[in-house]
Scaffold this motif. Structure first.
Motif, PDB file in Angstrom:
ATOM      1  N   ALA A 168       0.836  -1.205   0.000  1.00 57.74           N
ATOM      2  CA  ALA A 168       0.000   0.000   0.000  1.00 57.74           C
ATOM      3  C   ALA A 168       0.868   1.251   0.000  1.00 57.74           C
ATOM      4  O   ALA A 168       0.586   2.220  -0.723  1.00 57.74           O
ATOM      5  CB  ALA A 168      -0.936  -0.004   1.204  1.00 57.74           C
TER       6      ALA A 168
ATOM      7  N   ASN B 168       9.740   2.683   8.477  1.00 56.21           N
ATOM      8  CA  ASN B 168       9.188   1.336   8.588  1.00 56.21           C
ATOM      9  C   ASN B 168       9.835   0.591   9.742  1.00 56.21           C
ATOM     10  O   ASN B 168      10.982   0.865  10.107  1.00 56.21           O
ATOM     11  CB  ASN B 168       9.431   0.566   7.281  1.00 56.21           C
ATOM     12  N   ARG B 169       9.041  -0.323  10.336  1.00 52.81           N
ATOM     13  CA  ARG B 169       9.563  -1.178  11.410  1.00 52.81           C
ATOM     14  C   ARG B 169      10.853  -1.855  10.960  1.00 52.81           C
ATOM     15  O   ARG B 169      11.832  -1.877  11.676  1.00 52.81           O
ATOM     16  CB  ARG B 169       8.483  -2.220  11.757  1.00 52.81           C
ATOM     17  N   THR B 170      10.843  -2.397   9.753  1.00 49.33           N
ATOM     18  CA  THR B 170      12.062  -2.948   9.150  1.00 49.33           C
ATOM     19  C   THR B 170      12.676  -1.837   8.303  1.00 49.33           C
ATOM     20  O   THR B 170      12.249  -1.577   7.175  1.00 49.33           O
ATOM     21  CB  THR B 170      11.713  -4.175   8.269  1.00 49.33           C
TER      22      THR B 170
ATOM     23  N   ARG C  96      13.630  -1.902   4.475  1.00 44.87           N
ATOM     24  CA  ARG C  96      12.570  -1.855   3.452  1.00 44.87           C
ATOM     25  C   ARG C  96      12.223  -0.408   3.116  1.00 44.87           C
ATOM     26  O   ARG C  96      11.917  -0.078   1.974  1.00 44.87           O
ATOM     27  CB  ARG C  96      11.311  -2.592   3.932  1.00 44.87           C
TER      28      ARG C  96
ATOM     29  N   MET D 110      -4.669   4.425   6.542  1.00 45.24           N
ATOM     30  CA  MET D 110      -5.252   3.710   5.399  1.00 45.24           C
ATOM     31  C   MET D 110      -6.218   2.617   5.859  1.00 45.24           C
ATOM     32  O   MET D 110      -7.107   2.214   5.116  1.00 45.24           O
ATOM     33  CB  MET D 110      -4.151   3.063   4.558  1.00 45.24           C
TER      34      MET D 110
HETATM   35  P1  NAP Z   1       1.673  -5.286   3.579  1.00 46.25           P
HETATM   36  O1  NAP Z   1       2.251  -5.248   2.208  1.00 46.25           O
HETATM   37  O2  NAP Z   1       1.524  -6.597   4.273  1.00 46.25           O
HETATM   38  O3  NAP Z   1       2.633  -4.340   4.489  1.00 46.25           O
HETATM   39  C1  NAP Z   1       2.430  -4.249   5.859  1.00 46.25           C
HETATM   40  C2  NAP Z   1       3.256  -3.102   6.448  1.00 46.25           C
HETATM   41  O4  NAP Z   1       2.837  -2.901   7.793  1.00 46.25           O
HETATM   42  C3  NAP Z   1       4.767  -3.346   6.482  1.00 46.25           C
HETATM   43  O5  NAP Z   1       5.421  -2.124   6.267  1.00 46.25           O
HETATM   44  C4  NAP Z   1       4.973  -3.859   7.913  1.00 46.25           C
HETATM   45  O6  NAP Z   1       6.273  -3.606   8.410  1.00 46.25           O
HETATM   46  C5  NAP Z   1       3.984  -2.996   8.640  1.00 46.25           C
HETATM   47  N1  NAP Z   1       3.532  -3.519   9.929  1.00 46.25           N
HETATM   48  C6  NAP Z   1       2.726  -4.584  10.143  1.00 46.25           C
HETATM   49  N2  NAP Z   1       2.485  -4.736  11.454  1.00 46.25           N
HETATM   50  C7  NAP Z   1       3.161  -3.736  12.091  1.00 46.25           C
HETATM   51  C8  NAP Z   1       3.307  -3.347  13.457  1.00 46.25           C
HETATM   52  N3  NAP Z   1       2.714  -4.018  14.444  1.00 46.25           N
HETATM   53  N4  NAP Z   1       4.061  -2.266  13.736  1.00 46.25           N
HETATM   54  C9  NAP Z   1       4.655  -1.576  12.747  1.00 46.25           C
HETATM   55  N5  NAP Z   1       4.575  -1.890  11.439  1.00 46.25           N
HETATM   56  C10 NAP Z   1       3.828  -2.955  11.121  1.00 46.25           C
HETATM   57  O7  NAP Z   1       0.245  -4.595   3.651  1.00 46.25           O
HETATM   58  P2  NAP Z   1      -0.313  -3.464   2.652  1.00 46.25           P
HETATM   59  O8  NAP Z   1      -0.951  -4.088   1.470  1.00 46.25           O
HETATM   60  O9  NAP Z   1       0.756  -2.486   2.434  1.00 46.25           O
HETATM   61  O10 NAP Z   1      -1.519  -2.856   3.527  1.00 46.25           O
HETATM   62  C11 NAP Z   1      -1.247  -1.972   4.611  1.00 46.25           C
HETATM   63  C12 NAP Z   1      -2.550  -1.392   5.159  1.00 46.25           C
HETATM   64  O11 NAP Z   1      -3.148  -0.541   4.182  1.00 46.25           O
HETATM   65  C13 NAP Z   1      -3.610  -2.437   5.533  1.00 46.25           C
HETATM   66  O12 NAP Z   1      -4.201  -2.020   6.748  1.00 46.25           O
HETATM   67  C14 NAP Z   1      -4.614  -2.329   4.397  1.00 46.25           C
HETATM   68  O13 NAP Z   1      -5.923  -2.703   4.814  1.00 46.25           O
HETATM   69  C15 NAP Z   1      -4.525  -0.847   4.096  1.00 46.25           C
HETATM   70  N6  NAP Z   1      -5.007  -0.488   2.745  1.00 46.25           N
HETATM   71  C16 NAP Z   1      -6.093   0.316   2.657  1.00 46.25           C
HETATM   72  C17 NAP Z   1      -6.557   0.692   1.423  1.00 46.25           C
HETATM   73  C18 NAP Z   1      -7.760   1.590   1.348  1.00 46.25           C
HETATM   74  O14 NAP Z   1      -8.355   1.684   0.266  1.00 46.25           O
HETATM   75  N7  NAP Z   1      -8.134   2.279   2.423  1.00 46.25           N
HETATM   76  C19 NAP Z   1      -5.939   0.251   0.249  1.00 46.25           C
HETATM   77  C20 NAP Z   1      -4.812  -0.579   0.372  1.00 46.25           C
HETATM   78  C21 NAP Z   1      -4.358  -0.940   1.631  1.00 46.25           C
HETATM   79  P3  NAP Z   1       7.494  -4.645   8.175  1.00 46.25           P
HETATM   80  O15 NAP Z   1       8.017  -4.360   6.797  1.00 46.25           O
HETATM   81  O16 NAP Z   1       8.465  -4.323   9.242  1.00 46.25           O
HETATM   82  O17 NAP Z   1       6.909  -6.026   8.304  1.00 46.25           O
END
Ligand code: NAP
Length: 288
Positions: free
Chosen positions: A143, A163-165, A168, A227
């Motif tokens: 995202a 980012n936590r990592t 990345r 988001m």
């Molecule tokens: P993703 O590719 O799985 O990435 C997850 C991200 O969140 C990574 O940067 C990860 O960090 C981080 N993360 C996860 N748990 C964490 C924690 N406890 N503390 C800190 N960082 C954490 O997911 P994505 O597709 O990017 O989606 C991210 C969010 O955007 C989701 O909530 C999704 O529902 C939302 N979204 C919303 C829309 C909308 O239309 N509103 C559209 C798209 C996505 P690491 O790299 O360290 O693991």
């Protein structure tokens, strides 16, 4: 603008779907049914729960059976980019596809409407300017990647990806460095910096967690955008308010605006989003 053709030769309505795993919680069928009604289009839109190994086969089968378009959600957005014959520029930059559209010659066009959805919600619906503003983007997953180029196109003062990592975030910043002022860092490197706009693009809210960025990045006039969305306010929105931010919102508007961009790609007409946001607000919704 002419109405798109709605029926196949056998009289069946055009078929669309959202493909994810899991996908039962998706609000896309509800949103697109409201768009279709509002614009007088006749179409069907269904859920397709597809495991990663079956993604290519099932999606090809859907289009071979007359399907006109799909939305793609977790965990398939990168796979969908590989399936498309051609990508829009924004999908190429995002490295991920959330919308596939069948073209006349049977090939698939891949697009990514997430960034346009966020920008439309921020700048039009919420009146938050991006140009010349400092932006903190928390998260470096799919995202986050999808929104960087559309945000940079509005010429912010700078974007810091954290980012936590941390690696990345740095890698993502390097990908977009040619498009504007963008840096990547870990949460611990943010001390003594504050921002006009903070976008939470982590999935932390989905598990009730918070990204552990220092509280000092928030000012009272910092606009906070999560988001994530769900029933009530998200943990990140609540946290920002507790820290004194006057404006903090969940990502409902981005959800509806990215859907409207997909609908426009498929049907050639952009539906009004305000009535759909109102309908969603009045509906009890599961977290998602
Ligand atoms: P993703 O590719 O799985 O990435 C997850 C991200 O969140 C990574 O940067 C990860 O960090 C981080 N993360 C996860 N748990 C964490 C924690 N406890 N503390 C800190 N960082 C954490 O997911 P994505 O597709 O990017 O989606 C991210 C969010 O955007 C989701 O909530 C999704 O529902 C939302 N979204 C919303 C829309 C909308 O239309 N509103 C559209 C798209 C996505 P690491 O790299 O360290 O693991």
């Amino acid at each position: 603008m002419g109405r798109a053709q709605n029926y196949d030769m056998d009289g069946s309505a055009d078929q669309y779907a959202v493909v994810g795993h899991p996908v039962a919680h998706s609000l896309s069928p509800f949103i697109h049914s409201l768009f279709a009604r509002q614009t007088g289009q006749s179409l069907t839109y269904r859920l397709m729960d597809v495991e990663p190994e079956q993604f290519a086969e099932r999606v090809r089968g859907f289009f071979a059976g007359g399907g006109r378009g799909v939305n793609v959600t977790l965990p398939h957005k990168v796979r969908a980019a590989a399936l498309a014959s051609e990508l829009t520029e924004r999908a190429r930059l995002a490295g991920a596809v959330n919308t596939l559209a069948a073209r006349r010659d049977g090939t698939l066009l891949g697009d990514n409407t997430d960034g346009a959805g966020l920008v439309q919600d921020l700048t039009v619906n919420l009146g938050m300017p991006v140009t010349q503003r400092s932006i903190l983007l928390i998260g470096a997953g799919g995202a986050a990647r999808g929104v960087i180029a559309p945000l940079l196109a509005l010429r912010p003062q700078r974007i810091v990806i954290t980012n936590r990592t941390a690696e990345r975030a740095a890698a993502l910043a390097a990908v977009f460095a040619g498009l504007g002022e963008v840096q990547g860092c870990g949460f611990g490197d943010l001390d003594a910096q504050s921002f006009d706009l903070i976008v939470n693009a982590t999935s932390a809210s989905l598990t009730g967690a918070l990204p552990e960025v220092p509280a000092g990045v928030f000012r009272a006039d910092t606009f906070c955008y999560d988001m994530a969305y769900g029933r009530g306010d998200t943990p990140f929105v609540n946290w920002a308010r507790e820290l004194g931010c006057r404006r903090a919102v969940p990502g409902w508007g981005m959800l509806v605006e990215q859907a409207a961009e997909s609908f426009r790609l498929w049907r050639g007409v952009r539906p009004l989003t305000a009535p759909v946001l109102t309908a969603l607000a009045g509906r009890a919704t599961p977290a998602g």
